[in-house]
Motif scaffolding. Structure first.
Motif, PDB file in Angstrom:
ATOM      1  N   GLU A   1      -3.947  -8.869  -5.221  1.00 46.56           N
ATOM      2  CA  GLU A   1      -2.715  -8.884  -6.017  1.00 46.56           C
ATOM      3  C   GLU A   1      -2.994  -9.023  -7.520  1.00 46.56           C
ATOM      4  O   GLU A   1      -2.505  -8.205  -8.302  1.00 46.56           O
ATOM      5  CB  GLU A   1      -1.813 -10.029  -5.534  1.00 46.56           C
ATOM      6  CG  GLU A   1      -0.407  -9.956  -6.063  1.00 46.56           C
ATOM      7  CD  GLU A   1       0.449  -8.950  -5.310  1.00 46.56           C
ATOM      8  OE1 GLU A   1       1.180  -8.217  -5.983  1.00 46.56           O
ATOM      9  OE2 GLU A   1       0.392  -8.924  -4.072  1.00 46.56           O
TER      10      GLU A   1
ATOM     11  N   ARG B   1      -2.155  -4.294   5.605  1.00 49.54           N
ATOM     12  CA  ARG B   1      -0.716  -4.273   5.318  1.00 49.54           C
ATOM     13  C   ARG B   1      -0.472  -4.202   3.800  1.00 49.54           C
ATOM     14  O   ARG B   1       0.419  -3.517   3.329  1.00 49.54           O
ATOM     15  CB  ARG B   1      -0.055  -5.518   5.904  1.00 49.54           C
ATOM     16  CG  ARG B   1       1.311  -5.273   6.438  1.00 49.54           C
ATOM     17  CD  ARG B   1       1.942  -6.472   7.129  1.00 49.54           C
ATOM     18  NE  ARG B   1       1.144  -7.681   7.196  1.00 49.54           N
ATOM     19  CZ  ARG B   1       0.738  -8.261   8.329  1.00 49.54           C
ATOM     20  NH1 ARG B   1       1.074  -7.736   9.487  1.00 49.54           N
ATOM     21  NH2 ARG B   1       0.032  -9.357   8.310  1.00 49.54           N
ATOM     22  N   PHE B   2      -1.295  -4.912   3.036  1.00 52.17           N
ATOM     23  CA  PHE B   2      -1.191  -4.879   1.580  1.00 52.17           C
ATOM     24  C   PHE B   2      -1.333  -3.444   1.069  1.00 52.17           C
ATOM     25  O   PHE B   2      -0.541  -2.986   0.250  1.00 52.17           O
ATOM     26  CB  PHE B   2      -2.266  -5.777   0.950  1.00 52.17           C
ATOM     27  CG  PHE B   2      -2.328  -5.680  -0.543  1.00 52.17           C
ATOM     28  CD1 PHE B   2      -1.508  -6.473  -1.336  1.00 52.17           C
ATOM     29  CD2 PHE B   2      -3.194  -4.795  -1.166  1.00 52.17           C
ATOM     30  CE1 PHE B   2      -1.555  -6.384  -2.721  1.00 52.17           C
ATOM     31  CE2 PHE B   2      -3.248  -4.700  -2.546  1.00 52.17           C
ATOM     32  CZ  PHE B   2      -2.428  -5.498  -3.321  1.00 52.17           C
TER      33      PHE B   2
ATOM     34  N   ASN C   1       1.773  -1.390   2.123  1.00 54.96           N
ATOM     35  CA  ASN C   1       2.962  -1.791   1.365  1.00 54.96           C
ATOM     36  C   ASN C   1       2.933  -1.296  -0.080  1.00 54.96           C
ATOM     37  O   ASN C   1       3.970  -1.043  -0.671  1.00 54.96           O
ATOM     38  CB  ASN C   1       3.137  -3.306   1.383  1.00 54.96           C
ATOM     39  CG  ASN C   1       3.515  -3.832   2.756  1.00 54.96           C
ATOM     40  OD1 ASN C   1       3.955  -3.073   3.629  1.00 54.96           O
ATOM     41  ND2 ASN C   1       3.340  -5.118   2.964  1.00 54.96           N
ATOM     42  N   HIS C   2       1.735  -1.198  -0.639  1.00 58.21           N
ATOM     43  CA  HIS C   2       1.610  -0.756  -2.031  1.00 58.21           C
ATOM     44  C   HIS C   2       1.232   0.724  -2.129  1.00 58.21           C
ATOM     45  O   HIS C   2       0.911   1.211  -3.210  1.00 58.21           O
ATOM     46  CB  HIS C   2       0.603  -1.628  -2.775  1.00 58.21           C
ATOM     47  CG  HIS C   2       1.105  -3.011  -2.998  1.00 58.21           C
ATOM     48  ND1 HIS C   2       0.903  -4.022  -2.091  1.00 58.21           N
ATOM     49  CD2 HIS C   2       1.833  -3.541  -4.005  1.00 58.21           C
ATOM     50  CE1 HIS C   2       1.463  -5.125  -2.543  1.00 58.21           C
ATOM     51  NE2 HIS C   2       2.041  -4.861  -3.700  1.00 58.21           N
ATOM     52  N   GLN C   3       1.269   1.413  -0.996  1.00 61.17           N
ATOM     53  CA  GLN C   3       0.988   2.851  -0.921  1.00 61.17           C
ATOM     54  C   GLN C   3      -0.349   3.208  -1.587  1.00 61.17           C
ATOM     55  O   GLN C   3      -0.448   4.136  -2.373  1.00 61.17           O
ATOM     56  CB  GLN C   3       2.129   3.656  -1.529  1.00 61.17           C
ATOM     57  CG  GLN C   3       3.433   3.425  -0.806  1.00 61.17           C
ATOM     58  CD  GLN C   3       4.600   4.129  -1.458  1.00 61.17           C
ATOM     59  OE1 GLN C   3       4.559   4.492  -2.613  1.00 61.17           O
ATOM     60  NE2 GLN C   3       5.649   4.323  -0.679  1.00 61.17           N
TER      61      GLN C   3
END
Length: 103
Positions: free
Chosen positions: A3, A33-34, A37-39
């Motif tokens: 992040e 998943r990160f 989710n952030h494509q």
């Protein structure tokens, strides 16, 4: 790490495909998943890919060659000389060998 560091860096690039190895921490569901989710597109990586680190491969070759020496080295300096003989050809300069030893 993802992040605060990776995401801002990748967002600053025009196009990107992220590469990682298959270490357990990298393929954990939360990490995957990160990326979804952030494509963020991931480079496909084989499950049992060879070690691409040259130093890791070199040390395994050194270990294999050292086990082929019939008698043990009497001193640490003699072991170092044997190691250098395995790693470097006869025409390698003493300067570069001493630089290597300093590392």
């Amino acid at each position: 790490m993802l992040e605060p560091v990776v995401l801002p860096y990748l967002q600053g690039l025009a196009t990107t495909i992220f590469q990682q190895d298959n270490a357990r921490s990298h393929v954990a569901r939360i990490v995957q998943r990160f990326f979804v989710n952030h494509q963020i597109e991931l480079l496909p990586w084989p499950t049992r890919s060879p070690d691409l680190s040259p130093i890791g491969n070199m040390w395994s070759m050194v270990a294999q060659r050292l086990t082929q020496i019939p008698s043990p080295a009497a001193t640490p300096d003699r072991l170092w000389q044997r190691l250098l003989g395995l790693l470097y050809p006869k025409n390698t300069s003493k300067v570069s060998l001493n630089q290597c030893r300093g590392v």
